[in-house]
Scaffold this motif. Structure first.
Motif, PDB file in Angstrom:
ATOM      1  N   GLY A 277       0.806  -1.206   0.000  1.00 52.05           N
ATOM      2  CA  GLY A 277       0.000   0.000   0.000  1.00 52.05           C
ATOM      3  C   GLY A 277       0.844   1.264   0.000  1.00 52.05           C
ATOM      4  N   ASP A 278       2.014   1.229   0.675  1.00 54.21           N
ATOM      5  CA  ASP A 278       2.941   2.366   0.643  1.00 54.21           C
ATOM      6  C   ASP A 278       3.420   2.652  -0.776  1.00 54.21           C
ATOM      7  N   LYS A 279       3.564   1.589  -1.576  1.00 44.97           N
ATOM      8  CA  LYS A 279       4.170   1.734  -2.903  1.00 44.97           C
ATOM      9  C   LYS A 279       3.153   2.040  -3.994  1.00 44.97           C
ATOM     10  N   ILE A 280       2.039   1.319  -4.002  1.00 38.90           N
ATOM     11  CA  ILE A 280       1.122   1.453  -5.142  1.00 38.90           C
ATOM     12  C   ILE A 280      -0.170   2.180  -4.789  1.00 38.90           C
ATOM     13  N   GLY A 281      -0.394   2.466  -3.514  1.00 45.76           N
ATOM     14  CA  GLY A 281      -1.629   3.121  -3.100  1.00 45.76           C
ATOM     15  C   GLY A 281      -2.538   2.168  -2.361  1.00 45.76           C
ATOM     16  N   ILE A 286      -6.721  -2.487  -1.153  1.00 49.60           N
ATOM     17  CA  ILE A 286      -8.016  -2.796  -0.541  1.00 49.60           C
ATOM     18  C   ILE A 286      -8.940  -3.468  -1.551  1.00 49.60           C
ATOM     19  N   TRP A 287      -8.996  -2.908  -2.733  1.00 46.81           N
ATOM     20  CA  TRP A 287      -9.883  -3.437  -3.774  1.00 46.81           C
ATOM     21  C   TRP A 287      -9.525  -4.889  -4.108  1.00 46.81           C
ATOM     22  N   VAL A 288      -8.270  -5.124  -4.460  1.00 49.61           N
ATOM     23  CA  VAL A 288      -7.842  -6.455  -4.896  1.00 49.61           C
ATOM     24  C   VAL A 288      -7.956  -7.473  -3.761  1.00 49.61           C
ATOM     25  N   SER A 289      -7.626  -7.064  -2.538  1.00 48.92           N
ATOM     26  CA  SER A 289      -7.547  -8.041  -1.449  1.00 48.92           C
ATOM     27  C   SER A 289      -8.910  -8.578  -1.034  1.00 48.92           C
ATOM     28  N   ILE A 290      -9.942  -7.769  -1.109  1.00 46.96           N
ATOM     29  CA  ILE A 290     -11.260  -8.253  -0.698  1.00 46.96           C
ATOM     30  C   ILE A 290     -11.993  -8.907  -1.863  1.00 46.96           C
ATOM     31  N   LEU A 291     -12.124  -8.194  -2.970  1.00 48.89           N
ATOM     32  CA  LEU A 291     -12.827  -8.758  -4.114  1.00 48.89           C
ATOM     33  C   LEU A 291     -12.082  -9.970  -4.684  1.00 48.89           C
ATOM     34  N   LEU A 317      -4.667 -15.542   2.613  1.00 46.88           N
ATOM     35  CA  LEU A 317      -3.543 -14.738   2.120  1.00 46.88           C
ATOM     36  C   LEU A 317      -4.017 -13.443   1.485  1.00 46.88           C
ATOM     37  N   ILE A 318      -5.038 -13.536   0.643  1.00 47.88           N
ATOM     38  CA  ILE A 318      -5.484 -12.370  -0.119  1.00 47.88           C
ATOM     39  C   ILE A 318      -6.295 -11.413   0.749  1.00 47.88           C
ATOM     40  N   ILE A 319      -7.276 -11.931   1.486  1.00 44.14           N
ATOM     41  CA  ILE A 319      -8.178 -11.033   2.194  1.00 44.14           C
ATOM     42  C   ILE A 319      -7.490 -10.326   3.358  1.00 44.14           C
ATOM     43  N   SER A 320      -6.467 -10.933   3.943  1.00 41.84           N
ATOM     44  CA  SER A 320      -5.805 -10.324   5.093  1.00 41.84           C
ATOM     45  C   SER A 320      -4.928  -9.140   4.703  1.00 41.84           C
ATOM     46  N   SER A 321      -4.569  -9.026   3.439  1.00 38.49           N
ATOM     47  CA  SER A 321      -3.711  -7.919   3.010  1.00 38.49           C
ATOM     48  C   SER A 321      -4.439  -6.585   3.050  1.00 38.49           C
ATOM     49  N   ALA A 322      -5.753  -6.612   3.256  1.00 34.10           N
ATOM     50  CA  ALA A 322      -6.537  -5.375   3.220  1.00 34.10           C
ATOM     51  C   ALA A 322      -6.463  -4.563   4.500  1.00 34.10           C
ATOM     52  N   GLY A 383     -16.675  -6.546  -1.817  1.00 31.42           N
ATOM     53  CA  GLY A 383     -15.487  -5.725  -2.057  1.00 31.42           C
ATOM     54  C   GLY A 383     -15.588  -4.819  -3.262  1.00 31.42           C
ATOM     55  N   ILE A 384     -16.587  -5.012  -4.122  1.00 30.10           N
ATOM     56  CA  ILE A 384     -16.769  -4.151  -5.294  1.00 30.10           C
ATOM     57  C   ILE A 384     -16.980  -2.697  -4.899  1.00 30.10           C
ATOM     58  N   VAL A 385     -17.465  -2.443  -3.670  1.00 31.94           N
ATOM     59  CA  VAL A 385     -17.715  -1.053  -3.260  1.00 31.94           C
ATOM     60  C   VAL A 385     -16.421  -0.277  -3.094  1.00 31.94           C
ATOM     61  N   ALA A 386     -15.261  -0.944  -3.118  1.00 33.87           N
ATOM     62  CA  ALA A 386     -13.981  -0.226  -3.025  1.00 33.87           C
ATOM     63  C   ALA A 386     -13.777   0.725  -4.192  1.00 33.87           C
TER      64      ALA A 386
END
Length: 398
Positions: A277-281, A286-291, A317-322, A383-386
């Motif tokens: 998140g520091d690097k790419i925003g 948030i969007w990728v990790s939940i959806l 792995l994916i959802i926790s990155s959010a 997660g689409i609401v991101a």
């Protein structure tokens, strides 16, 4: 996309915060891991199991924003050691509880202890970050994820074979946590005495990147995302062992090992999410990790035993990155209230998890655990609401 902070990064403090979070959340995960023993010892229903989680999580969720707001106004270097004393009280009581009400009393105290540690440690991670806020938040949060992963293993090794009274052994973890947080408190006391705390606690410039109406709407979107993440996470955290035992006939020890794999996946995802998140925003993370969790969650109810293990690893792995990205994103929305925002989001997550556990328990009693897992599989699609999150990094980092 990084700002200069009032302090340089304090890596030993961040490691200490991560370790204290690890010890605290080890205790938290042992509660859910010991559910099969509690259910057998006290003849509890799934609804009562859900109520135990509800009391534990609500005691933490209600207290956390209040604790964050209190220590925003009146910082205390000894808050975390005092909080662990509440946890210690709960651990000793739950080990020998002979009634359902006694168990509720015990988990309430454990929740109060957690409600002190999370907003305070998150605030200190912000101070010690040196501007690398996603990295600092990940160090803090990954400690909690590893703690959650260790808990089931410790229960399988030291409690399940011998009985619930051995749960009292985990009081040693509380004592170690108190010892770890004392040097952190001394560092914070020195920091407060320098007179530099105002700028760092309140943010590097203190300016909100959005208008108040837009800030409120953005927070609402984040709340919806937190709802999606924690409802799905709770379906695995509290009921995964029951699901595995019911569907595949595995032993309690084997189910704990599968739960360990899921928690390890969450730890890895957390460590990745903050720095990314520091690097790419943070919005994109948030969007990728939940959806992005949806394909794995939707396939899991129809998979065999070992494919379920692989799918649960990918989903965790994916959802926790959010979560680290969500916390930092929210802190940057209201930079003058770091403790309040941290407590609000940790508390909201705990509260949603608690309510979800209670509701899922009732649904499991009525419709069966297979049906519940099929319903929960759709939660990551929220997660689409991101897509409605504004790019506040562009506004803040010029």
């Amino acid at each position: 996309m990084q700002t200069k902070d009032a302090t340089k990064i304090a890596l030993p403090i961040l490691i200490g915060l991560g370790l204290s979070h690890c010890l605290n959340d080890t205790i938290q995960s042992t509660i859910t891991s010991v559910y099969p023993l509690l259910k057998t010892d006290l003849a509890l229903s799934f609804a009562q199991i859900g109520l135990i989680t509800l009391v534990n999580q609500l005691s933490a969720s209600i207290c956390q924003p209040l604790v964050g707001l209190l220590f925003d106004k009146h910082p205390s270097p000894w808050a975390m050691p005092i909080g662990m004393l509440f946890t210690l009280t709960g651990i000793i009581n739950i080990s020998f509880a002979s009634t359902f009400e006694w168990v509720l009393f015990s988990v309430f105290f454990i929740g109060v202890g957690s409600s002190v540690l999370h907003p305070e440690a998150s605030r200190l991670a912000h101070i010690a970050s040196g501007g690398r806020r996603g990295f600092a938040q990940s160090i803090f949060q990954v400690g909690g994820n590893f703690g959650f992963s260790f808990g089931p293993l410790l229960v399988a090794a030291f409690v399940a074979p011998y009985g619930r009274s051995h749960f009292a052994l985990f009081s040693v973890i509380c004592v170690i946590a108190i010892i770890v947080t004392i040097p952190i408190g001394k560092w914070y006391k020195r920091y407060l005495s320098t007179g530099a705390r105002t700028k760092t606690i309140k943010g590097s410039d203190g300016e909100m990147p959005l208008s108040m109406p837009k800030t409120v709407l953005t927070l609402l979107v984040l709340f919806i995302l937190i709802f999606s993440k924690f409802v799905y996470g709770e379906s695995l955290g509290s009921y995964y062992t029951f699901y595995l035992i019911h569907k595949f006939g595995v032993t309690i020890q084997t189910s704990q090992l599968f739960l360990f794999v899921f928690f390890i996946a969450e730890a890895i995802g957390t460590m990745i999410g903050g720095p990314l998140g520091d690097k790419i925003g943070r919005k994109y993370v948030i969007w990728v990790s939940i959806l992005g969790t949806a394909p794995f969650s939707l396939a899991m109810p129809y998979a065999g035993l070992y494919p379920t293990l692989a799918l649960s690893f990918c989903a965790g792995l994916i959802i926790s990155s959010a979560f680290a990205a969500i916390i930092i994103y929210a802190q940057e929305l209201i930079p003058k209230k770091i403790g309040l925002i941290s407590g609000l989001f940790f508390g909201l997550g705990f509260g949603i998890a608690g309510v979800a556990s209670a509701v899922l328990g009732c649904l499991t009693d009525k419709y069966g655990i297979d049906t519940v897992y099929k319903i929960c599989a759709f939660m990551p699609l929220i997660g689409i609401v991101a897509c409605f999150l504004p790019n506040i990094e562009k506004k803040r980092y010029r």
